[in-house]
Design an enzyme around this catalytic site. Structure first.
Site, PDB file in Angstrom:
ATOM      1  N   TYR A  15     -10.987   0.265  10.904  1.00 46.51           N
ATOM      2  CA  TYR A  15     -12.129   0.097  10.436  1.00 46.51           C
ATOM      3  C   TYR A  15     -12.763  -1.045   9.494  1.00 46.51           C
ATOM      4  CZ  TYR A  15      -8.279   2.608   7.667  1.00 46.51           C
ATOM      5  OH  TYR A  15      -7.536   2.698   6.964  1.00 46.51           O
ATOM      6  N   LYS A  16     -11.635  -1.919   8.686  1.00 48.76           N
ATOM      7  CA  LYS A  16     -11.941  -3.035   7.919  1.00 48.76           C
ATOM      8  C   LYS A  16     -12.665  -4.014   8.750  1.00 48.76           C
ATOM      9  CE  LYS A  16      -8.213  -1.346   5.009  1.00 48.76           C
ATOM     10  NZ  LYS A  16      -8.627  -1.189   4.097  1.00 48.76           N
ATOM     11  N   ARG A  63     -12.873  -4.816  -6.811  1.00 47.22           N
ATOM     12  CA  ARG A  63     -12.727  -6.035  -5.793  1.00 47.22           C
ATOM     13  C   ARG A  63     -13.628  -5.757  -4.831  1.00 47.22           C
ATOM     14  NH1 ARG A  63      -8.849  -2.911  -0.755  1.00 47.22           N
ATOM     15  NH2 ARG A  63     -10.383  -1.526  -1.278  1.00 47.22           N
ATOM     16  N   ASP A  67       2.359  -5.313   8.298  1.00 50.31           N
ATOM     17  CA  ASP A  67       1.146  -4.993   8.420  1.00 50.31           C
ATOM     18  C   ASP A  67       0.023  -5.626   7.247  1.00 50.31           C
ATOM     19  OD1 ASP A  67      -0.724  -3.194   7.053  1.00 50.31           O
ATOM     20  OD2 ASP A  67      -0.139  -2.198   6.415  1.00 50.31           O
ATOM     21  N   PHE A 120       0.710  -1.136  -0.020  1.00 52.69           N
ATOM     22  CA  PHE A 120      -0.206   0.150  -0.035  1.00 52.69           C
ATOM     23  C   PHE A 120       0.847   1.261   0.130  1.00 52.69           C
ATOM     24  CE2 PHE A 120      -2.954   3.330   1.855  1.00 52.69           C
ATOM     25  CZ  PHE A 120      -4.168   2.593   1.426  1.00 52.69           C
TER      26      PHE A 120
END
Length: 421
Positions: free
Chosen positions: A230-231, A379, A205, A136
Site C-alpha cells: 500500500y506504499k 517525513r 522487510d 518498525f
C-alpha cells in the site's frame, strides 16, 4: 547532487523544476493517479495514491465476478490462483524470478511466518534471532513472540553492527531495507553476505523500498523477504502483503501457519497436513479477494516501467528537495536525518524540526501532505511515478513559509506572556 539537478549558480529553482519535469521520462505516469492539482502529496511512503483506473476494475469484481458469477469466480475469474499470479507481477519490482512470491495476509503475519521459518531453516544449535534495533515496532513485537514460541533469544542490534554480532548461535536475522523514520538505506547485499558467512538465514522487510529502488532479491541471495503493497506499490489501504521464499528454500520452508490454502490437496479436507510445492506454502487461509484484485489492478501502472529509472528520479527528486530546503529555510531551522550519500538513502527525506507537530499540521492545511514521526521528525515520501520536481520545489517553499509563521506565533506568544507577567 545528481547531474540532472546541476545548473548554473543563481538559476531560479522554480524554473529549474520546470526544466527537470519536462525532461522526466516518468512525467506522463502522473496522469494515471488521482491527485489534486493544487496540492503536493508526499506521503506515498505511508499510503500510495489511487490509480484512476482502479475503481472501474473493482466495480467489475463486485458486480460481475461476485454479483453475477458468484462461486464460479474462484475458477472462471482466477480468484484461486490470484496470490501466486499477483506475486509474479510483484517479483520483477524486487528482483525475483517467478514462483517465489505469494501475496496474502498482512506484513505482520508474513514477518511471523518468515522469522519462524528462518529459525527452523537454520538448524540445530542456533538459538539467537538478531533483530534490527531501529526497526518498525511491529517487526520487533512479532520477532519477540516468534522467539518465545520457538525457544530462541532476541538480540537487538543496529544494522551496521550486525556483522560483529553474528556468531555460531545466530539462527536468523530480521532487517529493514529502509529505516522508516530516517529513510536510511541499509546494505542489503553486504549484510546478506555476512549473515550467510555466519551460517544464518536472513529475512528482509521491504516495506519502504519495494517500488522505490532496486532490491535484487535473487541477485544477492536473500533467503526470505516480506513487504506491504500500500506504499510505493499503490495497492490501497490495507492491501495484502507478500512473502518471498527463495526457490532453494521452498522444499524445506516450514510455515508456522499451515492453513488449508497451503495444503497440497486443499479440497481433500484430510486431517493430516501435507504442504504444497513452491510459493503456495506461504498461503494460509482464504485470500481477501476484493483487496487482492484491487492490488492487481493497481500494479498496471508499473507496466513498462524500469525500477532503475524510478531510482534515478527518486535520487534526483530528493537531492533537489534538499537543495530547495537549504535555499529557502533559514540555516539551522531544520536538519536532515536522511543520509546525503545516494547509497544510503531510500526515497524519503526526514527533517528534524522544533515544533514539528504544528508545522506538519499547517503544511497539510496548505496542501503539502507529509507526515510526522514523534517527537520532532517531518517525513516526506517521494513517489517517482507521480511526484515531480515542481512538487518538490513547492513543498520546500511552503515549508519555509510555514516555519516563518510558526516562529512568528511563538515570538508573539512570548511577548504576550511577558506583558501579562
Amino acid at each position: 547532487m545528481s547531474e540532472a539537478s546541476r545548473t548554473a549558480p543563481g538559476t531560479d529553482l522554480r524554473e529549474r523544476a520546470l526544466v527537470l519535469d519536462a525532461a522526466d521520462p516518468l512525467a506522463a505516469r502522473r496522469k494515471l493517479f488521482a491527485l489534486d492539482d493544487d496540492g503536493v502529496y508526499l506521503d506515498g511512503n505511508s499510503l500510495g495514491a489511487l490509480p484512476v483506473h482502479v475503481p472501474a476494475r473493482v466495480q467489475d469484481v463486485l458486480t460481475r465476478q461476485w454479483g453475477e458469477l458468484r462461486i464460479r469466480s474462484w475458477d472462471e475469474s482466477g480468484w484461486w490462483t490470484a496470490p501466486e499470479r499477483i506475486g509474479d507481477r510483484i517479483a520483477p519490482l524486487v528482483g525475483a524470478a517467478a514462483g517465489q512470491i505469494v501475496v496474502g495476509d498482512s506484513t505482520s503475519v508474513n514477518v511471523f511466518k518468515a522469522v519462524v521459518a528462518a529459525s527452523r531453516l537454520a538448524g540445530e544449535g542456533r538459538d539467537e534471532i538478531l533483530v534490527d534495533a531501529t526497526t518498525f515496532p511491529t517487526d520487533g513485537y512479532i520477532a519477540s513472540s516468534a522467539a518465545r514460541l520457538t525457544g530462541h533469544r532476541i538480540v537487538p542490534v543496529a544494522p551496521a553492527d550486525v556483522p560483529a554480532a553474528l556468531g555460531p548461535r545466530t539462527a536468523a536475522v530480521l532487517l529493514n531495507h529502509v529505516d522508516y523514520r530516517s529513510g536510511r538505506l541499509h546494505d542489503l547485499p553486504g549484510l546478506t553476505a555476512a549473515v550467510h558467512a555466519a551460517g544464518a538465514v536472513v529475512v528482509w522487510d521491504l516495506c519502504h523500498s519495494a517500488g522505490a529502488l532496486p532490491v535484487g532479491l535473487d541477485e544477492h541471495g536473500v533467503d526470505l523477504a516480506v513487504g506491504c503493497t500500500y506504499k510505493y506499490l499503490n495497492g490501497g489501504p490495507g492491501s495484502p502483503a507478500y512473502l518471498y521464499v527463495a526457490e532453494r528454500h521452498q522444499a524445506a520452508f516450514d510455515s508456522p501457519l499451515p492453513g488449508w490454502n497451503s495444503h497440497a490437496d486443499p479440497f481433500g479436507m484430510t486431517p493430516g497436513y501435507a504442504p504444497a510445492d513452491g510459493s503456495v506454502r506461504g498461503r494460509v487461509g482464504t485470500p481477501d479477494i476484493v483487496s487482492m484484485l484491487t492490488l492487481e489492478a493497481a500494479l498496471d501502472v508499473w507496466d513498462g516501467v524500469s525500477v532503475d529509472v524510478v531510482r534515478a528520479k527518486s535520487l534526483a527528486l530528493t537531492d533537489f528537495f534538499l537543495e530547495c530546503v537549504e535555499s529557502y529555510v533559514p540555516a539551522g531551522r531544520v536538519t536532515s536525518v536522511t543520509p546525503a550519500a545516494h547509497a544510503e538513502r531510500g526515497s524519503q527525506v526526514a527533517l528534524r524540526c522544533d515544533g514539528a507537530e504544528p508545522v506538519m499540521r499547517r503544511l497539510i492545511e496548505r496542501g503539502v501532505v507529509g507526515d510526522l514521526r514523534r517527537p520532532d521528525v517531518l517525513r516526506f515520501g517521494f513517489t517517482p511515478l507521480y511526484v515531480g520536481f515542481a512538487d518538490a520545489e513547492r513543498a520546500a517553499r511552503i515549508l519555509a513559509e510555514v516555519l516563518a509563521e510558526v516562529d512568528a506565533d511563538v515570538v508573539a506568544d512570548v511577548l504576550v506572556d511577558d506583558t501579562v507577567g
